[in-house]
Design a protein around this motif. Structure first.
Motif, PDB file in Angstrom:
ATOM      1  N   ASP A 150       0.812  -1.204   0.000  1.00 15.18           N
ATOM      2  CA  ASP A 150       0.000   0.000   0.000  1.00 15.18           C
ATOM      3  C   ASP A 150       0.847   1.256   0.000  1.00 15.18           C
ATOM      4  O   ASP A 150       0.315   2.366  -0.032  1.00 15.18           O
ATOM      5  N   GLY A 151       2.169   1.105   0.077  1.00  6.34           N
ATOM      6  CA  GLY A 151       3.062   2.255   0.080  1.00  6.34           C
ATOM      7  C   GLY A 151       3.188   2.940   1.417  1.00  6.34           C
ATOM      8  O   GLY A 151       3.578   4.111   1.479  1.00  6.34           O
ATOM      9  N   LEU A 152       2.908   2.224   2.514  1.00  6.37           N
ATOM     10  CA  LEU A 152       2.787   2.872   3.820  1.00  6.37           C
ATOM     11  C   LEU A 152       3.833   2.383   4.806  1.00  6.37           C
ATOM     12  O   LEU A 152       3.952   1.186   5.066  1.00  6.37           O
ATOM     13  N   CYS A 177       8.870   1.558   0.426  1.00  7.38           N
ATOM     14  CA  CYS A 177       7.424   1.341   0.331  1.00  7.38           C
ATOM     15  C   CYS A 177       7.039   1.259  -1.142  1.00  7.38           C
ATOM     16  O   CYS A 177       7.243   2.217  -1.892  1.00  7.38           O
ATOM     17  N   VAL A 207       4.065   0.626  -4.111  1.00  9.65           N
ATOM     18  CA  VAL A 207       2.629   0.731  -4.358  1.00  9.65           C
ATOM     19  C   VAL A 207       2.434   1.046  -5.833  1.00  9.65           C
ATOM     20  O   VAL A 207       3.322   1.617  -6.476  1.00  9.65           O
ATOM     21  N   HIS A 254      -4.987  10.759  -2.770  1.00  3.85           N
ATOM     22  CA  HIS A 254      -4.548   9.448  -2.274  1.00  3.85           C
ATOM     23  C   HIS A 254      -3.025   9.330  -2.378  1.00  3.85           C
ATOM     24  O   HIS A 254      -2.356   8.871  -1.443  1.00  3.85           O
ATOM     25  N   VAL A 274      -0.207   8.817   0.562  1.00  2.00           N
ATOM     26  CA  VAL A 274       0.847   7.804   0.539  1.00  2.00           C
ATOM     27  C   VAL A 274       2.204   8.450   0.761  1.00  2.00           C
ATOM     28  O   VAL A 274       3.039   7.943   1.527  1.00  2.00           O
ATOM     29  N   SER A 293       4.930   7.629   3.781  1.00  8.08           N
ATOM     30  CA  SER A 293       6.128   6.879   3.371  1.00  8.08           C
ATOM     31  C   SER A 293       7.337   7.797   3.463  1.00  8.08           C
ATOM     32  O   SER A 293       8.048   7.805   4.472  1.00  8.08           O
ATOM     33  N   LEU A 346      -6.430   8.552   3.140  1.00 10.47           N
ATOM     34  CA  LEU A 346      -6.347   7.493   2.142  1.00 10.47           C
ATOM     35  C   LEU A 346      -7.755   7.092   1.739  1.00 10.47           C
ATOM     36  O   LEU A 346      -8.561   6.684   2.573  1.00 10.47           O
TER      37      LEU A 346
END
Length: 430
Positions: free
Chosen positions: A207-209, A243, A245, A266, A270, A274, A412
């Motif tokens: 999820d890039g988190l 991260c 995504v 969104h 992210v 990140s 998000l």
């Protein structure tokens, strides 16, 4: 991964620190899957299906550069075993495709394009190979894999990053010492993602988190979204997280997937969770069946990164004061502030374990680690003095204040669910 801090923290190498400061790269998932509407294929797709009509590697590299990315990583070989370069190890690749009359080499074209654009080239080389007949024989496959890696390491100039995906390899032990020897001989400066002898690690989700605290020194790494196990390291190591995504729901380009393109807000969310927490961000922007970047994806990418650049373009001028465990910004008169950025001096290792921010004595933000950068966004306040109180303070922490006009942290948004009903596509598979 949010392991407790290991004291003392290991120090980074110059290469790790440069990678952390860069903070952002672009992923390009491209291959036989692009033309089949699949995320994972099983190595049996006809290589004749690989038929980009307008492949433009310069567009890929220039798009990444214009977005502020330091490097671009291409899936030179995904789990299906299809190779995007002219390899001597298998017939399953671009050499068997009609594209460029069987003489095409995506990696070569991209290497030249990245050099022209002034960004680094990275390669993703899946250890799992669903096409190689020798995969069932570990020793034989290890030899083939080392040959493939050697080709990529010796034919295309310097590599910024080599990406080893753990998906599909549960229970399999590869010849990682042999892999490391290839890298140490031919590409010692390359960052190595997550497996073998890594220099950076996977954050643990797609999820890039990242999370707070974001530790850089760890004792083990997570392997894959599809394997609950972890890989133990020989000693505590400095391994900052990356991260990953995708800008859309899928990793490879899919027709009819436009609705899943992530919004600017969104992607900003992210970024804050990140890069803004001290991790690196690798954002996948998959080329389409033409071999071009989808115009909607390019527009959204540049819209997102342009907004990041705008928000942090002009730090407010202030006098910087330092006392033990504190850094303070003093302004000539009250200023409007809605963003703060901290950065820790990391050459001796990560030291800050907690911090608290006040504006004229009122708390506006607090958190754990600082690392290479830590960004706080909050509703606008007016103040003459901004102070960061640090726990476990490093020798030096910098503090910068910004007024961007967008103080609230973006949320998000919910993304469309992935179709889990297709046997070839595990949930959120790369």
């Amino acid at each position: 991964m949010n392991s407790s801090p290991l004291a003392p923290s290991a120090p980074p190498t110059d290469g790790q620190l440069a990678w952390q400061k860069a903070g952002f790269g672009v992923f390009a998932h491209f291959g036989i899957n692009t033309f089949s509407g699949r995320e994972w294929s099983d190595g049996t797709l006809d290589p004749g299906g690989f038929a980009p009509t307008e492949l433009d590697a310069d567009e890929w590299a220039e798009t990444a550069r214009d977005a502020g990315a330091a490097h671009l990583i291409v899936t030179a070989k995904h789990h299906d075993g299809f190779c995007l370069w002219q390899t001597d190890t298998t017939d399953y690749g671009v050499g068997a495709a009609p594209w460029r009359s069987g003489r095409g080499d995506v990696v070569a074209e991209l290497a030249a394009a990245c050099e022209r654009a002034g960004i680094g080239l990275g390669v993703y080389l899946s250890p799992w190979d669903r096409n190689a007949p020798c995969y069932a024989d570990p020793a034989a496959y290890d030899r083939l894999y080392r040959r493939q890696l050697t080709e990529l390491c010796t034919r295309y100039g310097p590599l910024a990053e080599v990406w080893f995906d753990g998906a599909g390899s549960a229970g399999r032990t590869y010849d990682w010492p042999g892999v490391a020897a290839v890298l140490e001989r031919h590409q010692p400066q390359a960052m190595v993602f997550n497996l073998g002898r890594p220099t950076i690690r996977w954050v643990g989700n797609e999820d890039g988190l990242a999370a707070d605290p974001c530790w850089y020194t760890v004792e083990r790494t997570e392997v894959s979204l599809y394997d609950s196990g972890e890989a133990a390291l020989p000693r505590p190591m400095y391994l900052p997280p990356e991260c990953d995504v995708s800008i859309r729901r899928h990793w490879f380009w899919h027709p009819g997937d436009e609705a899943s393109l992530k919004s600017r807000e969104h992607l900003l969310a992210v970024w804050y969770r990140s890069v803004g927490l001290g991790a690196g961000l690798l954002l996948n922007v998959p080329p389409d069946r033409r071999g071009r970047i989808d115009p909607a994806d390019r527009s959204r990418l540049l819209e997102f990164t342009g907004e990041v650049g705008r928000r942090f373009a002009d730090p407010l001028a202030a006098v910087v004061e330092r006392t033990p465990g504190k850094v303070r910004l003093r302004f000539a008169e009250p200023v409007a502030v809605d963003h703060l950025e901290l950065a820790e001096e990391l050459r001796g290792g990560q030291r800050v374990t907690g911090h608290r921010i006040t504006a004229d004595g009122r708390e506006v933000a607090a958190g754990g680690t600082v690392g290479v950068r830590r960004v706080h966004a909050f509703p606008e306040v007016r103040a003459r003095v901004i102070e960061a109180e640090l726990t476990g303070a490093a020798p030096e922490v910098s503090l910068r204040a910004f007024r961007t006009g967008h103080g609230s942290l973006p949320a998000l948004e919910e993304q469309p669910p992935v179709d889990e009903g297709r046997a070839d596509t595990p949930p959120l598979a790369r």
